[in-house]
Structures are given as structure tokens and as C-alpha cells.
Scaffold this motif. Structure first.
Motif, short mmCIF file in Angstrom:
data_model
loop_
_atom_site.label_atom_id
_atom_site.label_comp_id
_atom_site.label_asym_id
_atom_site.label_seq_id
_atom_site.Cartn_x
_atom_site.Cartn_y
_atom_site.Cartn_z
N GLY A 51 -6.58 2.14 -2.02
CA GLY A 51 -5.29 1.87 -2.65
C GLY A 51 -5.32 0.68 -3.59
O GLY A 51 -4.82 0.75 -4.72
N ARG A 52 -5.93 -0.40 -3.12
CA ARG A 52 -5.97 -1.60 -3.96
C ARG A 52 -6.91 -1.45 -5.14
O ARG A 52 -6.64 -1.97 -6.22
N GLU B 43 -5.63 2.78 -6.93
CA GLU B 43 -4.20 2.92 -7.26
C GLU B 43 -3.63 1.71 -7.99
O GLU B 43 -2.86 1.85 -8.92
N ARG B 44 -4.03 0.50 -7.56
CA ARG B 44 -3.43 -0.70 -8.14
C ARG B 44 -4.36 -1.44 -9.11
O ARG B 44 -3.90 -2.31 -9.84
N GLY B 45 -5.65 -1.13 -9.08
CA GLY B 45 -6.58 -1.85 -9.96
C GLY B 45 -6.52 -3.35 -9.73
O GLY B 45 -6.52 -4.14 -10.67
N ASP B 46 -6.51 -3.74 -8.47
CA ASP B 46 -6.27 -5.13 -8.05
C ASP B 46 -7.39 -6.06 -8.49
O ASP B 46 -8.48 -6.06 -7.93
N GLU B 47 -7.11 -6.87 -9.49
CA GLU B 47 -8.08 -7.83 -10.03
C GLU B 47 -8.32 -9.01 -9.08
O GLU B 47 -9.32 -9.69 -9.19
N TYR C 142 -14.84 3.37 -9.61
CA TYR C 142 -13.77 2.48 -10.04
C TYR C 142 -14.13 1.00 -9.89
O TYR C 142 -13.43 0.14 -10.41
N ARG D 269 -14.50 -1.89 -12.75
CA ARG D 269 -13.53 -2.93 -13.08
C ARG D 269 -14.12 -4.33 -12.87
O ARG D 269 -13.76 -5.27 -13.56
N ARG E 121 -5.94 7.51 -12.82
CA ARG E 121 -6.34 6.10 -12.77
C ARG E 121 -7.64 5.81 -13.53
O ARG E 121 -8.06 4.66 -13.62
#
Length: 151
Positions: free
Chosen positions: A53-54, A57-61, A88, A91, A134
Motif C-alpha cells: 500500500g505504501r 498505492e501511495r508512492g511513499d517517499e 515499483y 522510486r 500506479r
């Protein structure tokens, strides 16, 4: 190969270090997360808090330090290269590679620039991924793809 004593290291001879997303998934033979996939020793580290999810879905930097710390653990034990089990993770590619002395290839998407160069103007690259919505132009650009019309 010459071996040196490295304090705190429990085992030696791992060719590849693999960073894992923090999830509960049965990794079948052939999957990156199943050690029987390889004919050489691999070593795994689950990256704390990097959940599907992080990450997807959220692309949590904000998770970058967790990824760097886990990669540094693998580097400390002497792996020769580091990858991951999720495309993913591209990133974090640039920052992790900059923080380590060991080669880092976090995503199969890093192959896109080479593939792009092999195609004529009328041909496209097909990408199979967990969540197409995404797989953003931003991530493809991070991977090095120059011509977004190629996807």
C-alpha cells in the motif's frame, strides 16, 4: 575471491542481496522471493514498513531511509549486488545507489532504456505490472525511459 573478517557478519558467499517488500506472500519457485529460484546464494532483507500500500498505492517517499538502511545491511555482509522483489522500488533507485558502494538494481524497469534503443519508431514495449494505474510516467522517467509513447 579473498575473504576478510567482517564483524557482525553471520555468513559469507552471498552473490546477490534482495530487498523484500514487507508483506505476507507465498513465494513460489521462480519468484524473486524464493531462494530456490537461483543457482547461487542469495540473501534477503525485508524492508520495514515498505508495504504494498505504501509503496505502490501511495508512492511513499518517506520510506527511503528504510530502504537505504536495509540495503546497507546487505552491503555490510558482502553481497556483490542488490536488487528487490518489486519493480515499483525504482522510486528509490537513485538515492539507494548513491548511498551504497555496491551496485544497486532495484527494478526490472531499469532495463527499459536498453529495450527502447532496440525498437524501431513504430514498436512499443509491453510491461506487465501489479497495478497499471500506479505505473506513472514519473516512474518510467525515473527508470530512464525517454519516449513515453514507447509504452
Amino acid at each position: 575471491m579473498r575473504y576478510k573478517i567482517r564483524p557482525g557478519v553471520e555468513s559469507y558467499g552471498h552473490a546477490i542481496g534482495i530487498l523484500l517488500v514487507d508483506c505476507s506472500t507465498p513465494f513460489i519457485p521462480g519468484d524473486v522471493g524464493n531462494a530456490s529460484t537461483y543457482r547461487y546464494p542469495v540473501l534477503y532483507r525485508t524492508v520495514p514498513d515498505v508495504t504494498l500500500g505504501r509503496l505502490i498505492e501511495r508512492g511513499d517517499e518517506s520510506l527511503i531511509q528504510n530502504v537505504i538502511d536495509s540495503a546497507l545491511e546487505l552491503q555490510k555482509v558482502g553481497v556483490r549486488a542488490i536488487t528487490s522483489d518489486c519493480g515499483y522500488m525504482v522510486r528509490y533507485q537513485r538515492k539507494v545507489a548513491a548511498a551504497l558502494d555496491t551496485p544497486v538494481i532495484l527494478s526490472s524497469l531499469l532495463q527499459l532504456p536498453m529495450i527502447e534503443q532496440t525498437l524501431g519508431a513504430h514498436r512499443k514495449v509491453g510491461i506487465i505490472c501489479a497495478n497499471a494505474a500506479r505505473l506513472t510516467p514519473e516512474l518510467l522517467e525515473i527508470a530512464g525511459l525517454r519516449d513515453m509513447s514507447k509504452v
